[in-house]
Design a protein around this motif. Structure first.
Motif, PDB file in Angstrom:
ATOM      1  N   LEU A 178       0.825  -1.207   0.000  1.00  0.00           N
ATOM      2  CA  LEU A 178       0.000   0.000   0.000  1.00  0.00           C
ATOM      3  C   LEU A 178       0.862   1.262   0.000  1.00  0.00           C
ATOM      4  CD1 LEU A 178      -2.888   1.168   0.195  1.00  0.00           C
ATOM      5  CD2 LEU A 178      -2.571   1.159   2.674  1.00  0.00           C
ATOM      6  N   ALA A 179       1.893   1.280   0.828  1.00  0.00           N
ATOM      7  CA  ALA A 179       2.773   2.452   0.898  1.00  0.00           C
ATOM      8  C   ALA A 179       3.495   2.682  -0.433  1.00  0.00           C
ATOM      9  CB  ALA A 179       3.781   2.289   2.026  1.00  0.00           C
ATOM     10  N   ALA A 180       4.022   1.622  -1.025  1.00  0.00           N
ATOM     11  CA  ALA A 180       4.737   1.771  -2.298  1.00  0.00           C
ATOM     12  C   ALA A 180       3.794   2.236  -3.404  1.00  0.00           C
ATOM     13  CB  ALA A 180       5.394   0.444  -2.682  1.00  0.00           C
ATOM     14  N   ASP A 181       2.611   1.657  -3.460  1.00  0.00           N
ATOM     15  CA  ASP A 181       1.668   2.039  -4.506  1.00  0.00           C
ATOM     16  C   ASP A 181       1.118   3.442  -4.281  1.00  0.00           C
ATOM     17  OD1 ASP A 181       2.124  -0.336  -5.732  1.00  0.00           O
ATOM     18  OD2 ASP A 181       0.260  -1.277  -5.100  1.00  0.00           O
TER      19      ASP A 181
ATOM     20  N   LEU B  35       7.309  -4.756  -5.889  1.00  0.00           N
ATOM     21  CA  LEU B  35       6.826  -4.926  -4.520  1.00  0.00           C
ATOM     22  C   LEU B  35       5.399  -5.462  -4.493  1.00  0.00           C
ATOM     23  CD1 LEU B  35       8.208  -1.801  -2.626  1.00  0.00           C
ATOM     24  CD2 LEU B  35       8.784  -4.198  -2.218  1.00  0.00           C
ATOM     25  N   THR B  36       4.574  -5.014  -5.414  1.00  0.00           N
ATOM     26  CA  THR B  36       3.205  -5.515  -5.487  1.00  0.00           C
ATOM     27  C   THR B  36       3.196  -6.993  -5.868  1.00  0.00           C
ATOM     28  OG1 THR B  36       2.382  -3.329  -6.071  1.00  0.00           O
ATOM     29  CG2 THR B  36       0.958  -5.187  -6.585  1.00  0.00           C
ATOM     30  N   ALA B  37       4.035  -7.366  -6.831  1.00  0.00           N
ATOM     31  CA  ALA B  37       4.108  -8.770  -7.228  1.00  0.00           C
ATOM     32  C   ALA B  37       4.613  -9.635  -6.072  1.00  0.00           C
ATOM     33  CB  ALA B  37       5.012  -8.928  -8.438  1.00  0.00           C
ATOM     34  N   LEU B  38       5.660  -9.175  -5.400  1.00  0.00           N
ATOM     35  CA  LEU B  38       6.173  -9.935  -4.250  1.00  0.00           C
ATOM     36  C   LEU B  38       5.145  -9.992  -3.125  1.00  0.00           C
ATOM     37  CD1 LEU B  38       9.883  -8.732  -4.090  1.00  0.00           C
ATOM     38  CD2 LEU B  38       9.050 -11.019  -4.664  1.00  0.00           C
ATOM     39  N   GLY B  39       4.428  -8.900  -2.928  1.00  0.00           N
ATOM     40  CA  GLY B  39       3.384  -8.889  -1.906  1.00  0.00           C
ATOM     41  C   GLY B  39       2.278  -9.879  -2.215  1.00  0.00           C
ATOM     42  N   ALA B  40       1.872  -9.952  -3.480  1.00  0.00           N
ATOM     43  CA  ALA B  40       0.830 -10.910  -3.873  1.00  0.00           C
ATOM     44  C   ALA B  40       1.309 -12.343  -3.659  1.00  0.00           C
ATOM     45  CB  ALA B  40       0.445 -10.690  -5.332  1.00  0.00           C
TER      46      ALA B  40
ATOM     47  N   GLY C 141       2.925  10.422  -6.553  1.00  0.00           N
ATOM     48  CA  GLY C 141       4.164  11.074  -6.955  1.00  0.00           C
ATOM     49  C   GLY C 141       4.981  11.576  -5.777  1.00  0.00           C
ATOM     50  N   SER C 142       4.577  11.226  -4.568  1.00  0.00           N
ATOM     51  CA  SER C 142       5.337  11.646  -3.389  1.00  0.00           C
ATOM     52  C   SER C 142       6.433  10.632  -3.102  1.00  0.00           C
ATOM     53  CB  SER C 142       4.405  11.779  -2.179  1.00  0.00           C
ATOM     54  OG  SER C 142       3.867  10.521  -1.852  1.00  0.00           O
ATOM     55  N   GLY C 143       7.409  11.066  -2.386  1.00  0.00           N
ATOM     56  CA  GLY C 143       8.496  10.167  -2.014  1.00  0.00           C
ATOM     57  C   GLY C 143       9.522  10.025  -3.119  1.00  0.00           C
ATOM     58  N   PRO C 144      10.540   9.215  -2.861  1.00  0.00           N
ATOM     59  CA  PRO C 144      11.619   9.053  -3.833  1.00  0.00           C
ATOM     60  C   PRO C 144      11.155   8.315  -5.093  1.00  0.00           C
ATOM     61  CG  PRO C 144      12.030   7.741  -1.854  1.00  0.00           C
ATOM     62  CD  PRO C 144      10.771   8.483  -1.638  1.00  0.00           C
ATOM     63  N   ARG C 145      11.720   8.702  -6.223  1.00  0.00           N
ATOM     64  CA  ARG C 145      11.400   8.039  -7.496  1.00  0.00           C
ATOM     65  C   ARG C 145      11.759   6.554  -7.457  1.00  0.00           C
ATOM     66  NH1 ARG C 145      10.422  10.519 -12.334  1.00  0.00           N
ATOM     67  NH2 ARG C 145      10.373  12.773 -12.279  1.00  0.00           N
ATOM     68  N   ARG C 146      12.816   6.258  -6.739  1.00  0.00           N
ATOM     69  CA  ARG C 146      13.271   4.866  -6.645  1.00  0.00           C
ATOM     70  C   ARG C 146      12.146   3.979  -6.115  1.00  0.00           C
ATOM     71  NH1 ARG C 146      16.301   3.281  -1.858  1.00  0.00           N
ATOM     72  NH2 ARG C 146      16.095   5.483  -1.542  1.00  0.00           N
ATOM     73  N   LEU C 147      11.408   4.470  -5.127  1.00  0.00           N
ATOM     74  CA  LEU C 147      10.313   3.694  -4.561  1.00  0.00           C
ATOM     75  C   LEU C 147       9.173   3.553  -5.566  1.00  0.00           C
ATOM     76  CD1 LEU C 147       9.343   2.161  -2.125  1.00  0.00           C
ATOM     77  CD2 LEU C 147       8.401   4.276  -1.222  1.00  0.00           C
ATOM     78  N   ALA C 148       8.932   4.586  -6.361  1.00  0.00           N
ATOM     79  CA  ALA C 148       7.886   4.510  -7.382  1.00  0.00           C
ATOM     80  C   ALA C 148       8.220   3.432  -8.404  1.00  0.00           C
ATOM     81  CB  ALA C 148       7.711   5.861  -8.064  1.00  0.00           C
ATOM     82  N   ARG C 149       9.501   3.312  -8.748  1.00  0.00           N
ATOM     83  CA  ARG C 149       9.910   2.275  -9.705  1.00  0.00           C
ATOM     84  C   ARG C 149       9.792   0.891  -9.101  1.00  0.00           C
ATOM     85  NH1 ARG C 149      14.472   5.858 -11.084  1.00  0.00           N
ATOM     86  NH2 ARG C 149      15.575   4.632  -9.542  1.00  0.00           N
TER      87      ARG C 149
END
Length: 99
Positions: free
Chosen positions: A56-59, A78-83, A65-73
């Protein structure tokens, strides 16, 4: 493929929302066994909550668009690993019921 290219960001945003909604439903199913009184079920449910919060935080950061771009990438991996993590926890719940 036909369609307005200007709608692509909207379709992508809606797809991410559907993914998060699905993961939320899976999380709720994972929480149900936590109320049986078994410690292992509570631990598995806690792990599911942590995984869901990370996704949720990463998505959220990707969508806003907040936070570091690295996390957006990293939101897609992260969603796939979370699933996968939630699926494995579900398997652990099921295997814990079979004696």
């Amino acid at each position: 493929m036909t369609g307005d290219a200007g709608l692509q960001p909207e379709r992508t945003r809606l797809a991410w929302r559907r993914t998060l909604l699905t993961l939320t439903a899976v999380l709720l199913l994972q929480l149900r066994p936590a109320f049986t009184g078994r410690v292992v079920d509570a631990v598995l449910a806690g792990a599911a909550v942590v995984i869901w919060l990370v996704v949720l935080a990463a998505d959220w950061r990707r969508a806003t668009g907040s936070g570091p771009r690295r996390l957006a990438r990293l939101s897609m991996p992260l969603t796939a690993l979370g699933a996968v993590g939630l699926a494995l926890l579900g398997v652990a719940h099921v295997l814990g019921r079979v004696h």
